[in-house]
Scaffold this active site. Structure first.
Site, PDB file in Angstrom:
ATOM      1  N   GLY A  17      23.643  38.284 -58.143  1.00  0.00           N
ATOM      2  CA  GLY A  17      23.824  36.698 -58.140  1.00  0.00           C
ATOM      3  C   GLY A  17      24.932  36.332 -57.235  1.00  0.00           C
ATOM      4  O   GLY A  17      25.980  37.197 -57.040  1.00  0.00           O
ATOM      5  N   ARG A  21      29.568  29.335 -58.588  1.00  0.00           N
ATOM      6  CA  ARG A  21      30.468  28.641 -59.356  1.00  0.00           C
ATOM      7  C   ARG A  21      32.100  29.303 -59.283  1.00  0.00           C
ATOM      8  O   ARG A  21      33.262  28.462 -59.600  1.00  0.00           O
ATOM      9  CB  ARG A  21      30.189  28.319 -60.879  1.00  0.00           C
ATOM     10  CG  ARG A  21      29.096  27.266 -60.642  1.00  0.00           C
ATOM     11  CD  ARG A  21      28.460  27.423 -62.117  1.00  0.00           C
ATOM     12  NE  ARG A  21      29.017  27.130 -63.415  1.00  0.00           N
ATOM     13  CZ  ARG A  21      28.844  27.487 -64.781  1.00  0.00           C
ATOM     14  NH1 ARG A  21      27.674  28.033 -64.845  1.00  0.00           N
ATOM     15  NH2 ARG A  21      29.722  27.180 -65.550  1.00  0.00           N
ATOM     16  N   GLY A 107      25.896  42.519 -64.573  1.00  0.00           N
ATOM     17  CA  GLY A 107      27.109  43.142 -64.279  1.00  0.00           C
ATOM     18  C   GLY A 107      28.182  41.900 -64.394  1.00  0.00           C
ATOM     19  O   GLY A 107      29.162  42.527 -64.067  1.00  0.00           O
ATOM     20  N   GLY A 146      18.768  31.394 -72.978  1.00  0.00           N
ATOM     21  CA  GLY A 146      17.401  31.578 -73.402  1.00  0.00           C
ATOM     22  C   GLY A 146      17.249  31.514 -74.856  1.00  0.00           C
ATOM     23  O   GLY A 146      18.089  32.318 -75.446  1.00  0.00           O
ATOM     24  N   TYR A 355      67.784  48.852 -55.801  1.00  0.00           N
ATOM     25  CA  TYR A 355      66.531  49.197 -55.343  1.00  0.00           C
ATOM     26  C   TYR A 355      66.571  50.614 -55.122  1.00  0.00           C
ATOM     27  O   TYR A 355      67.168  51.186 -54.190  1.00  0.00           O
ATOM     28  CB  TYR A 355      66.071  48.118 -54.073  1.00  0.00           C
ATOM     29  CG  TYR A 355      64.872  48.881 -53.566  1.00  0.00           C
ATOM     30  CD1 TYR A 355      63.613  48.781 -54.092  1.00  0.00           C
ATOM     31  CD2 TYR A 355      65.145  49.378 -52.252  1.00  0.00           C
ATOM     32  CE1 TYR A 355      62.425  49.323 -53.478  1.00  0.00           C
ATOM     33  CE2 TYR A 355      63.733  49.802 -51.715  1.00  0.00           C
ATOM     34  CZ  TYR A 355      62.441  49.792 -52.222  1.00  0.00           C
ATOM     35  OH  TYR A 355      61.273  50.222 -51.726  1.00  0.00           O
ATOM     36  N   ASN A 366      73.943  59.257 -61.607  1.00  0.00           N
ATOM     37  CA  ASN A 366      74.219  57.607 -61.916  1.00  0.00           C
ATOM     38  C   ASN A 366      74.301  57.074 -60.957  1.00  0.00           C
ATOM     39  O   ASN A 366      74.727  57.110 -59.986  1.00  0.00           O
ATOM     40  CB  ASN A 366      75.595  57.767 -62.649  1.00  0.00           C
ATOM     41  CG  ASN A 366      75.921  56.369 -63.459  1.00  0.00           C
ATOM     42  OD1 ASN A 366      75.677  55.461 -62.841  1.00  0.00           O
ATOM     43  ND2 ASN A 366      76.170  56.539 -64.692  1.00  0.00           N
ATOM     44  N   SER A 394      79.001  51.777 -57.023  1.00  0.00           N
ATOM     45  CA  SER A 394      78.194  50.379 -56.969  1.00  0.00           C
ATOM     46  C   SER A 394      78.342  49.940 -55.483  1.00  0.00           C
ATOM     47  O   SER A 394      79.123  50.341 -54.686  1.00  0.00           O
ATOM     48  CB  SER A 394      79.025  49.384 -57.896  1.00  0.00           C
ATOM     49  OG  SER A 394      79.045  49.915 -59.381  1.00  0.00           O
TER      50      SER A 394
HETATM   51  C1  UD1 Z   1      19.765  34.714 -68.154  1.00  0.00           C
HETATM   52  C2  UD1 Z   1      18.467  34.917 -68.942  1.00  0.00           C
HETATM   53  C3  UD1 Z   1      19.059  33.834 -70.229  1.00  0.00           C
HETATM   54  C4  UD1 Z   1      20.131  34.444 -71.042  1.00  0.00           C
HETATM   55  C5  UD1 Z   1      21.246  34.360 -70.047  1.00  0.00           C
HETATM   56  C6  UD1 Z   1      22.560  35.200 -70.508  1.00  0.00           C
HETATM   57  C7  UD1 Z   1      16.714  35.059 -67.390  1.00  0.00           C
HETATM   58  C8  UD1 Z   1      15.675  34.378 -66.876  1.00  0.00           C
HETATM   59  N1  UD1 Z   1      17.504  34.169 -68.336  1.00  0.00           N
HETATM   60  O1  UD1 Z   1      19.980  33.428 -67.660  1.00  0.00           O
HETATM   61  O2  UD1 Z   1      17.715  34.213 -71.130  1.00  0.00           O
HETATM   62  O3  UD1 Z   1      20.530  33.690 -72.156  1.00  0.00           O
HETATM   63  O4  UD1 Z   1      20.967  35.144 -68.896  1.00  0.00           O
HETATM   64  O5  UD1 Z   1      23.637  35.152 -69.882  1.00  0.00           O
HETATM   65  O6  UD1 Z   1      16.697  36.204 -67.389  1.00  0.00           O
HETATM   66  N2  UD1 Z   1      20.574  37.980 -61.030  1.00  0.00           N
HETATM   67  C9  UD1 Z   1      20.203  38.738 -59.929  1.00  0.00           C
HETATM   68  N3  UD1 Z   1      19.027  38.277 -59.071  1.00  0.00           N
HETATM   69  C10 UD1 Z   1      18.577  37.088 -59.317  1.00  0.00           C
HETATM   70  C11 UD1 Z   1      18.841  36.319 -60.377  1.00  0.00           C
HETATM   71  C12 UD1 Z   1      19.853  36.916 -61.268  1.00  0.00           C
HETATM   72  O7  UD1 Z   1      20.754  39.822 -59.666  1.00  0.00           O
HETATM   73  O8  UD1 Z   1      17.480  36.754 -58.494  1.00  0.00           O
HETATM   74  C13 UD1 Z   1      21.754  38.517 -61.732  1.00  0.00           C
HETATM   75  C14 UD1 Z   1      22.833  37.733 -61.936  1.00  0.00           C
HETATM   76  O9  UD1 Z   1      23.860  38.131 -60.822  1.00  0.00           O
HETATM   77  C15 UD1 Z   1      23.517  37.828 -63.245  1.00  0.00           C
HETATM   78  C16 UD1 Z   1      22.312  38.084 -64.071  1.00  0.00           C
HETATM   79  O10 UD1 Z   1      21.345  38.627 -63.264  1.00  0.00           O
HETATM   80  O11 UD1 Z   1      24.234  39.062 -63.312  1.00  0.00           O
HETATM   81  C17 UD1 Z   1      21.991  36.895 -64.872  1.00  0.00           C
HETATM   82  O12 UD1 Z   1      21.332  35.808 -63.865  1.00  0.00           O
HETATM   83  P1  UD1 Z   1      21.732  34.035 -64.023  1.00  0.00           P
HETATM   84  O13 UD1 Z   1      21.330  33.632 -62.915  1.00  0.00           O
HETATM   85  O14 UD1 Z   1      23.072  34.255 -64.411  1.00  0.00           O
HETATM   86  O15 UD1 Z   1      20.943  33.915 -65.636  1.00  0.00           O
HETATM   87  P2  UD1 Z   1      21.228  32.916 -66.465  1.00  0.00           P
HETATM   88  O16 UD1 Z   1      20.333  31.686 -66.125  1.00  0.00           O
HETATM   89  O17 UD1 Z   1      22.582  32.938 -67.012  1.00  0.00           O
END
Ligand code: UD1
Ligand code: CA
Length: 457
Positions: A17, A21, A107, A146, A355, A366, A394
């Site tokens: 991801g 944000r 992660g 979810g 320092y 000392n 000193s």
């Molecule tokens: C996901 C879950 C949701 C859960 C929430 C908890 C899914 C569809 N949804 O939503 O049910 O309640 O986490 O925090 O799984 N990532 C990738 N590649 C991608 C998309 C995501 O590596 O293509 C990784 C992101 O870096 C992140 C994790 O997967 O570490 C979750 O992705 P994110 O997009 O944050 O999922 P949420 O919409 O929060």
């Protein structure tokens, strides 16, 4: 599963991801919590849960992240098409160990514990052999999580993403944390069947529950603690995660036998080591790689990083120990003293405004107020060596490279640029002059001038 019937695990850590944000040039999972990148916490939890194999899914151009997780292998997810698509980026790795249970973690959930991961793996290994185990939790605000949909018997039937949920499903408070254990032998088959006909047009890992159920497999839920599965998506989330991590570390420090006078104001690193009967005053900060032995007192307002402190030492108030500070038993470091890359032998003292850098200081030395080791000439750093029981007066400048022999005395106000032999006295001060009555005459004249001006004015 291994030949002896013992269950084994492949972990896939999703970290592709963008973390938009965070508004950062640094990959989201590399932002530190308690002095360690978030993903480092997740990997440590996997380690603690005795996971045999781990692969980290990263995005294109995340070389820094690949580097940071070394020697673990990485799989690159080129387009970010959703969490199921992300897991499939590790297809070859998963296929190589079809007997493993597949553990999926994110992660960006740095507070996950080995205990919870172990409980998840244990749930998969019960007699019921559920094909999918989901870590659920009840957040204060379910918002975009979810929802875990259960049937009348409480069995998990599906996970519905908030954006795709009916109002009735949105009312469900039990949510998906994202952590999942999947039957490794069937995982790829199920993952390949996941489509993207949903509100976000993404391949949702969460769809695996309904697919596994349709295939006759059972799905189970393990309930976790909301603090533990908190996902970090913004700088504000990062601060919240830091607060939870600090709370845990302070509790651990106190349980281990340290007194924290005002725990809320003490900041620890994930690896801070504190001995027994250590007393830490208010407003003390520990960066990474600090080890404090038994019976050390750290007074208020100290900043300590990469330092080793021996038993019974007294540090602060207002002291700074920088990386490579190595203090032996009973050393005293007082206010406004900075120590960097320096060893101080047993019982040595630097109590005020000094320092000491790139130095080797013996025992019983000392170091007087205002002593500076001049370790840098604008080009290179040089070393200062001070022998046992030497006395540095000193306001001394020790111009490195320089050695002050054992038992030597350096007179106050000296600039020492040549080695001082053991047992010698070195002083570089200009000789003191005395003019009898000069001050009295000077003051009398000044007072008279002032009175004269008043009369005229
Ligand atoms: C996901 C879950 C949701 C859960 C929430 C908890 C899914 C569809 N949804 O939503 O049910 O309640 O986490 O925090 O799984 N990532 C990738 N590649 C991608 C998309 C995501 O590596 O293509 C990784 C992101 O870096 C992140 C994790 O997967 O570490 C979750 O992705 P994110 O997009 O944050 O999922 P949420 O919409 O929060
Ligand atoms: Ca998320």
């Amino acid at each position: 599963m291994q030949a002896d019937g013992k269950s084994t695990t492949t972990a896939v850590v999703l970290a592709a991801g963008l973390g938009t944000r965070m508004k950062s040039d640094l990959a989201k999972v590399l932002h530190p919590v308690a002095g360690r990148p978030m993903i480092g916490h997740v990997l440590a939890a996997l380690d603690g849960a005795a996971v045999e194999r781990t692969v980290v899914v990263i995005g294109d151009g995340m070389a820094g992240l690949a580097n940071a997780v070394q020697p673990l292998p990485t799989a690159v997810q080129t387009d970010r098409l959703g969490t199921a698509h992300a897991v499939l980026a590790a297809r070859d790795f998963i296929r190589a160990h079809p007997g493993d249970d597949l553990l999926v973690v994110f992660g960006d959930t740095p507070l996950i514990t080995p205990e919870t991961l172990t409980a998840m793996l244990a749930a998969r290994r019960t007699a019921a052999r559920p094909g999918v185990v989901v870590l659920g939790f009840t957040p204060a605000d379910p918002a975009l999580y979810g929802r875990l949909i259960q049937d009348g018997d409480g069995a998990l039937t599906a996970i519905v993403e908030a954006k795709d949920a009916t109002p009735e499903q949105l009312a469900v408070t039990l949510c998906n944390s994202g952590v999942m254990v999947i039957d490794g032998a069937r995982a790829l088959d199920w993952l390949d069947r996941i489509g993207n006909a949903n509100a976000k047009g993404e391949y949702y890992l969460t769809d695996i529950v309904a697919i596994a159920r349709a295939d006759g497999a059972a799905a189970a839920v393990v309930i976790g603690d909301a603090d533990e599965v908190m996902g970090v998506n913004s700088r504000a989330d990062l601060a919240d995660a830091e607060a939870v991590a600090q709370r845990r570390l302070r509790a651990r420090a106190m349980a281990g036998g340290a007194t924290l006078t005002d725990p809320q104001t003490v900041y620890l690193s994930w690896d801070t080591q504190l001995g027994r009967d250590v007393v830490i005053g208010p407003n003390v900060f520990f960066g990474p790689n600090v080890s404090i032995a038994d019976n050390v007192e750290i007074r208020a307002f100290c900043h300590i990083e990469g330092a080793t402190v021996g038993p019974g030492a007294v540090i602060g108030p207002f002291a700074r120990l920088r990386p490579g500070a190595d203090l032996a038993e009973g050393v005293h470091i007082g206010n406004f003293v900075e120590i960097k890359a320096a060893t101080l032998g047993a019982g040595s003292k630097a109590n005020h405004l000094s320092y000491v850098g790139d130095s080797e200081v013996g025992a019983g030395v000392n170091i007087g107020a205002g002593t500076i080791t001049c370790n840098y000439d604008g080009h290179v750093k040089s070393k200062t060596v001070i022998g046992d029981h030497a006395f540095i007066g000193s306001n001394t400048a020790l111009v490195a490279p320089v050695t002050v022999g054992a038992g030597a005395i350096v007179g106050a106000g000296s600039a020492i640029s040549k080695n001082v032999a053991a047992g010698a006295l070195a002083v570089t001060r200009a000789e003191q002059k005395e003019v009898t009555g000069w001050a009295d005459r000077f003051n009398a004249k000044r007072r008279k001038d002032k009175q004269d001006r008043k009369k005229e004015g």
